[in-house]
Design a protein around this motif. Structure first.
Motif: not given
Length: 376
Positions: A215-216, A255, A323
């Motif tokens: 993910q981020n 996010r 997410y």
């Protein structure tokens, strides 16, 4: 084990290299020390200096056959992190992103498929970007995967996702590994192909493949000068310079922000854990955080009294929400993130204040996108 990390002087790679060395592995790093990532004097960058004396370092590109053959020689595990990163930039530097991300991965696998080697496992850094928009629940309880948002809707200030044929509001839910893959950017497409190349070719030639859909990722050491590195470092750098923050869309886009130390620990499991073989895993926190929350939290932690303006601007290729569903990596590998967003962003803010603001090409990157009609 003997472990090669491509892109190992970068933000994630340098921390992974140090962690593997700490655990007794023999680490080789291959990195091109790209100026966009490491600055004009890359051998002074934080990532390079961290690993230079603790690993065998090779400066070169994953697109060069002789360099890759040298780097792969004698290795038992490859962690393939090297990639061009930047959703927006990928939409107009298409050949560059394809050459490095797809071409570099193809070259590595071609060498492994056609020569003698000791590689037993390849771990590839995939990305949440391959999902495009995340997973939603329709009013009838079914799961849907919305396509790209219409430019006309966003021009009118309507940024929510829609699904043709579905009446009513869509409910955002966690995206699991079985969710639809439909990237909305060139970067996302290249990460999808990277993952599929590794997970298709490796088992066919007797190598275990592992893919992590990060993910981020954020944390200390993330470049403050690279305008494509992520909003937390971009916002931090702007705030420390006293510049206003332009929030795209309505600020409610979200996010899953995962701390770099957690990403490193997950990746170590990918190197070492038998149950990771030939599996794909999300790596995140399982918690969505809005961009407005990011800006307000950083403003508080950095004590930066700067305007935070919601402009309604938007970039073509951006998604609304995503997410991670973390059930699989928890069940199979026993992984759970140790840093929630508040704890992680506090670590980032402390590091940013100590590092000070840096010259950045952020405004130039926005101008380039406007010129190409990708930023509205």
């Amino acid at each position: 084990m003997k472990v090669l990390i491509t892109g190992g002087a970068g933000f994630i790679g340098s921390r992974l290299a140090l962690r593997l060395v700490e655990k007794g592995h023999d680490v080789t790093v291959l990195d091109s020390l790209l100026e966009q990532v490491h600055g004009a004097d890359p051998e002074q960058s934080e990532g390079y200096r961290a690993i230079a004396e603790k690993t065998a370092f090779i400066r070169g590109s994953v697109t060069d056959r002789a360099t890759m053959e040298r780097a792969l020689d004698g290795q038992e595990v490859v962690v393939h992190l090297a990639a061009e990163t930047g959703t927006g930039q990928s939409m107009y530097q298409i050949e560059r992103y394809s050459d490095v991300n797809i071409g570099g991965t193809s070259l590595m696998l071609d060498i492994l498929a056609n020569g003698d080697h000791a590689v037993k496992r390849v771990v590839v850094a995939s990305s949440r970007s391959i999902y495009g928009e995340g997973r939603y629940r329709a009013p009838d309880g079914s799961y849907v995967y919305p396509e790209h948002r219409a430019e006309a809707d966003m021009q009118a200030g309507d940024f929510e996702v829609k699904q043709p044929g579905v009446d009513g509001t869509l409910e955002l839910v966690a995206t699991d590994e079985d969710s639809k893959i439909h990237p909305s950017s060139v970067y996302g497409i290249t990460k999808q192909v990277q993952e599929q190349l590794v997970m298709t070719v490796c088992p066919s030639i007797g190598i275990e493949g592992v893919a992590f859909r990060y993910q981020n990722v954020f944390g200390p050491g993330q470049s403050l000068s690279n305008p494509y590195t992520g909003i937390l470092s971009i916002f931090s750098n702007l705030m420390m310079q006293g510049k206003p923050i332009n929030i795209f869309e309505d600020g409610e886009e979200s996010r899953d922000f995962v701390f770099v130390d957690d990403v490193v620990e997950a990746t170590v499991l990918g190197v070492e854990h038998p149950a990771a073989a030939n599996e794909v895993f999300n790596v995140g926190t399982g918690v969505p955080v809005s961009v407005m929350t990011v800006a307000r939290t950083l403003s508080r932690l950095l004590e930066a009294d700067v305007p935070i303006e919601v402009s309604g601007n938007f970039r073509l290729g951006d998604i609304r929400h995503n997410y991670a569903d973390m059930a699989k990596i928890s069940d199979r590998l026993g992984f759970a993130p140790q840093f929630d967003f508040e704890r992680g962003i506090a670590r980032l803010a402390d590091w940013a204040k100590a590092s000070g603001p840096q010259e950045s090409a952020y405004q130039k990157s926005l101008d380039e996108m406007r010129e190409r009609k990708l930023l509205k």
